[in-house]
Write a protein that holds these residues in place. Structure first.
Motif, PDB file in Angstrom:
ATOM      1  N   LEU A   1      -0.070  53.249  86.721  1.00  0.00           N
ATOM      2  CA  LEU A   1      -0.848  53.060  85.496  1.00  0.00           C
ATOM      3  C   LEU A   1      -2.336  53.260  85.761  1.00  0.00           C
ATOM      4  O   LEU A   1      -3.040  53.907  84.973  1.00  0.00           O
ATOM      5  CB  LEU A   1      -0.577  51.673  84.917  1.00  0.00           C
ATOM      6  CG  LEU A   1       0.855  51.416  84.462  1.00  0.00           C
ATOM      7  CD1 LEU A   1       1.059  49.939  84.151  1.00  0.00           C
ATOM      8  CD2 LEU A   1       1.219  52.290  83.276  1.00  0.00           C
ATOM      9  N   LEU A   2      -2.823  52.701  86.863  1.00  0.00           N
ATOM     10  CA  LEU A   2      -4.225  52.867  87.242  1.00  0.00           C
ATOM     11  C   LEU A   2      -4.564  54.341  87.433  1.00  0.00           C
ATOM     12  O   LEU A   2      -5.558  54.844  86.907  1.00  0.00           O
ATOM     13  CB  LEU A   2      -4.513  52.093  88.530  1.00  0.00           C
ATOM     14  CG  LEU A   2      -5.915  52.265  89.116  1.00  0.00           C
ATOM     15  CD1 LEU A   2      -6.951  51.577  88.242  1.00  0.00           C
ATOM     16  CD2 LEU A   2      -5.948  51.714  90.541  1.00  0.00           C
ATOM     17  N   ARG A   3      -3.703  55.037  88.180  1.00  0.00           N
ATOM     18  CA  ARG A   3      -3.984  56.445  88.483  1.00  0.00           C
ATOM     19  C   ARG A   3      -3.939  57.322  87.232  1.00  0.00           C
ATOM     20  O   ARG A   3      -4.739  58.243  87.093  1.00  0.00           O
ATOM     21  CB  ARG A   3      -3.011  56.966  89.540  1.00  0.00           C
ATOM     22  CG  ARG A   3      -3.156  56.297  90.888  1.00  0.00           C
ATOM     23  CD  ARG A   3      -4.534  56.532  91.489  1.00  0.00           C
ATOM     24  NE  ARG A   3      -4.585  56.033  92.840  1.00  0.00           N
ATOM     25  CZ  ARG A   3      -5.465  55.153  93.274  1.00  0.00           C
ATOM     26  NH1 ARG A   3      -6.388  54.676  92.472  1.00  0.00           N
ATOM     27  NH2 ARG A   3      -5.441  54.754  94.521  1.00  0.00           N
ATOM     28  N   ILE A   4      -3.021  57.028  86.328  1.00  0.00           N
ATOM     29  CA  ILE A   4      -3.005  57.781  85.066  1.00  0.00           C
ATOM     30  C   ILE A   4      -4.308  57.512  84.314  1.00  0.00           C
ATOM     31  O   ILE A   4      -4.942  58.443  83.806  1.00  0.00           O
ATOM     32  CB  ILE A   4      -1.779  57.430  84.203  1.00  0.00           C
ATOM     33  CG1 ILE A   4      -0.502  57.966  84.853  1.00  0.00           C
ATOM     34  CG2 ILE A   4      -1.936  57.994  82.789  1.00  0.00           C
ATOM     35  CD1 ILE A   4       0.773  57.525  84.162  1.00  0.00           C
ATOM     36  N   GLY A   5      -4.706  56.250  84.269  1.00  0.00           N
ATOM     37  CA  GLY A   5      -5.969  55.913  83.609  1.00  0.00           C
ATOM     38  C   GLY A   5      -7.154  56.636  84.219  1.00  0.00           C
ATOM     39  O   GLY A   5      -8.030  57.141  83.504  1.00  0.00           O
ATOM     40  N   GLU A   6      -7.180  56.721  85.528  1.00  0.00           N
ATOM     41  CA  GLU A   6      -8.278  57.418  86.208  1.00  0.00           C
ATOM     42  C   GLU A   6      -8.271  58.913  85.906  1.00  0.00           C
ATOM     43  O   GLU A   6      -9.328  59.502  85.651  1.00  0.00           O
ATOM     44  CB  GLU A   6      -8.201  57.175  87.716  1.00  0.00           C
ATOM     45  CG  GLU A   6      -8.532  55.752  88.103  1.00  0.00           C
ATOM     46  CD  GLU A   6      -8.282  55.438  89.560  1.00  0.00           C
ATOM     47  OE1 GLU A   6      -8.803  54.414  90.018  1.00  0.00           O
ATOM     48  OE2 GLU A   6      -7.558  56.201  90.256  1.00  0.00           O
ATOM     49  N   THR A   7      -7.087  59.522  85.951  1.00  0.00           N
ATOM     50  CA  THR A   7      -7.038  60.970  85.688  1.00  0.00           C
ATOM     51  C   THR A   7      -7.388  61.270  84.233  1.00  0.00           C
ATOM     52  O   THR A   7      -8.068  62.255  83.949  1.00  0.00           O
ATOM     53  CB  THR A   7      -5.672  61.581  86.049  1.00  0.00           C
ATOM     54  OG1 THR A   7      -4.638  60.915  85.349  1.00  0.00           O
ATOM     55  CG2 THR A   7      -5.401  61.504  87.546  1.00  0.00           C
ATOM     56  N   LEU A   8      -6.946  60.415  83.321  1.00  0.00           N
ATOM     57  CA  LEU A   8      -7.312  60.596  81.917  1.00  0.00           C
ATOM     58  C   LEU A   8      -8.820  60.421  81.728  1.00  0.00           C
ATOM     59  O   LEU A   8      -9.455  61.164  80.972  1.00  0.00           O
ATOM     60  CB  LEU A   8      -6.546  59.623  81.026  1.00  0.00           C
ATOM     61  CG  LEU A   8      -5.052  59.912  80.873  1.00  0.00           C
ATOM     62  CD1 LEU A   8      -4.334  58.715  80.264  1.00  0.00           C
ATOM     63  CD2 LEU A   8      -4.824  61.163  80.039  1.00  0.00           C
ATOM     64  N   PHE A   9      -9.402  59.471  82.426  1.00  0.00           N
ATOM     65  CA  PHE A   9     -10.848  59.263  82.377  1.00  0.00           C
ATOM     66  C   PHE A   9     -11.565  60.537  82.834  1.00  0.00           C
ATOM     67  O   PHE A   9     -12.503  60.993  82.187  1.00  0.00           O
ATOM     68  CB  PHE A   9     -11.229  58.083  83.278  1.00  0.00           C
ATOM     69  CG  PHE A   9     -12.678  57.696  83.220  1.00  0.00           C
ATOM     70  CD1 PHE A   9     -13.089  56.673  82.379  1.00  0.00           C
ATOM     71  CD2 PHE A   9     -13.621  58.330  84.013  1.00  0.00           C
ATOM     72  CE1 PHE A   9     -14.432  56.298  82.325  1.00  0.00           C
ATOM     73  CE2 PHE A   9     -14.957  57.977  83.959  1.00  0.00           C
ATOM     74  CZ  PHE A   9     -15.364  56.959  83.113  1.00  0.00           C
TER      75      PHE A   9
ATOM     76  N   GLN B   1      -7.184  57.116  75.725  1.00  0.00           N
ATOM     77  CA  GLN B   1      -5.908  56.967  76.463  1.00  0.00           C
ATOM     78  C   GLN B   1      -6.156  56.353  77.833  1.00  0.00           C
ATOM     79  O   GLN B   1      -5.364  55.548  78.316  1.00  0.00           O
ATOM     80  CB  GLN B   1      -5.214  58.322  76.617  1.00  0.00           C
ATOM     81  CG  GLN B   1      -4.527  58.790  75.381  1.00  0.00           C
ATOM     82  CD  GLN B   1      -3.183  58.084  75.184  1.00  0.00           C
ATOM     83  OE1 GLN B   1      -2.905  57.024  75.730  1.00  0.00           O
ATOM     84  NE2 GLN B   1      -2.351  58.686  74.384  1.00  0.00           N
ATOM     85  N   SER B   2      -7.255  56.751  78.469  1.00  0.00           N
ATOM     86  CA  SER B   2      -7.598  56.220  79.780  1.00  0.00           C
ATOM     87  C   SER B   2      -7.698  54.707  79.733  1.00  0.00           C
ATOM     88  O   SER B   2      -7.114  53.997  80.573  1.00  0.00           O
ATOM     89  CB  SER B   2      -8.926  56.812  80.254  1.00  0.00           C
ATOM     90  OG  SER B   2      -9.385  56.137  81.393  1.00  0.00           O
TER      91      SER B   2
ATOM     92  N   TYR C   1     -14.335  52.905  86.218  1.00  0.00           N
ATOM     93  CA  TYR C   1     -13.033  52.701  85.601  1.00  0.00           C
ATOM     94  C   TYR C   1     -12.904  51.285  85.027  1.00  0.00           C
ATOM     95  O   TYR C   1     -12.502  51.108  83.884  1.00  0.00           O
ATOM     96  CB  TYR C   1     -11.897  52.990  86.577  1.00  0.00           C
ATOM     97  CG  TYR C   1     -11.951  54.388  87.148  1.00  0.00           C
ATOM     98  CD1 TYR C   1     -11.891  55.499  86.328  1.00  0.00           C
ATOM     99  CD2 TYR C   1     -12.080  54.596  88.515  1.00  0.00           C
ATOM    100  CE1 TYR C   1     -11.937  56.792  86.842  1.00  0.00           C
ATOM    101  CE2 TYR C   1     -12.128  55.872  89.047  1.00  0.00           C
ATOM    102  CZ  TYR C   1     -12.067  56.959  88.211  1.00  0.00           C
ATOM    103  OH  TYR C   1     -12.122  58.242  88.726  1.00  0.00           O
ATOM    104  N   PHE C   2     -13.279  50.292  85.823  1.00  0.00           N
ATOM    105  CA  PHE C   2     -13.224  48.923  85.321  1.00  0.00           C
ATOM    106  C   PHE C   2     -14.232  48.720  84.202  1.00  0.00           C
ATOM    107  O   PHE C   2     -13.935  48.071  83.189  1.00  0.00           O
ATOM    108  CB  PHE C   2     -13.439  47.902  86.434  1.00  0.00           C
ATOM    109  CG  PHE C   2     -13.374  46.492  85.942  1.00  0.00           C
ATOM    110  CD1 PHE C   2     -12.165  45.932  85.568  1.00  0.00           C
ATOM    111  CD2 PHE C   2     -14.516  45.726  85.815  1.00  0.00           C
ATOM    112  CE1 PHE C   2     -12.083  44.642  85.077  1.00  0.00           C
ATOM    113  CE2 PHE C   2     -14.453  44.426  85.335  1.00  0.00           C
ATOM    114  CZ  PHE C   2     -13.238  43.885  84.962  1.00  0.00           C
TER     115      PHE C   2
END
Length: 138
Positions: free
Chosen positions: A91-99, A106-107, A130-131
């Motif tokens: 979930l974190l990595r998807i959030g980072e890539t979306l960011f 979505q991120s 990210y945070f």
């Protein structure tokens, strides 16, 4: 369902060799090993736990290399495998890539999910951006 011992051992050996090649900074060769391991996983790949960690590893490689769209594809594949939807790292990595691909709404959704499962600790070694992107939502 579980993989046969023979297939499981072959997958582990290919992934271990991939890890060694990554340590030697031979990224392209490592990717080849992980893809070979993934080929050994029966179809549909999304039914097998081995696919979860192989897809995640491939996503990590592409994320590190700043190939965010490719990384995102592998992380989404991992998300659809066993325990992927509840894996805070995925979930974190998807959030980072979306960011990184400027899909900020979505991120935040995925980063918030990771936070809800693991708390702020999951962001410990990550870029603070990210945070910071979800801080107002907490």
């Amino acid at each position: 369902m579980e993989l046969s011992d023979e297939i499981h051992v072959k997958i582990l050996k290919l992934c271990e060799r991939g890890d060694e090649l990554l340590d030697e900074n031979k990224v392209d060769l490592a990717i080849t090993k992980y893809l070979s391991a993934l080929e050994l996983v029966p179809n549909p790949k999304s039914d097998w736990e081995a696919s979860t960690w192989i897809y995640t590893t491939l996503g990590e490689i592409y994320l590190i290399n700043k190939e965010f769209n490719i990384a995102k594809e592998y992380f989404y594949n991992a998300l659809n495998c066993p325990d992927g939807i509840s894996n805070p790292l995925i979930l974190l990595r998807i959030g980072e890539t979306l960011f990184e691909t400027q899909d900020l709404e979505q991120s935040r959704e995925y980063l918030l999910r990771a936070y809800m499962l693991e708390g702020q600790d999951i962001f410990g070694e990550e870029d603070e951006k990210y945070f910071n992107s979800i801080k107002s939502l907490i």
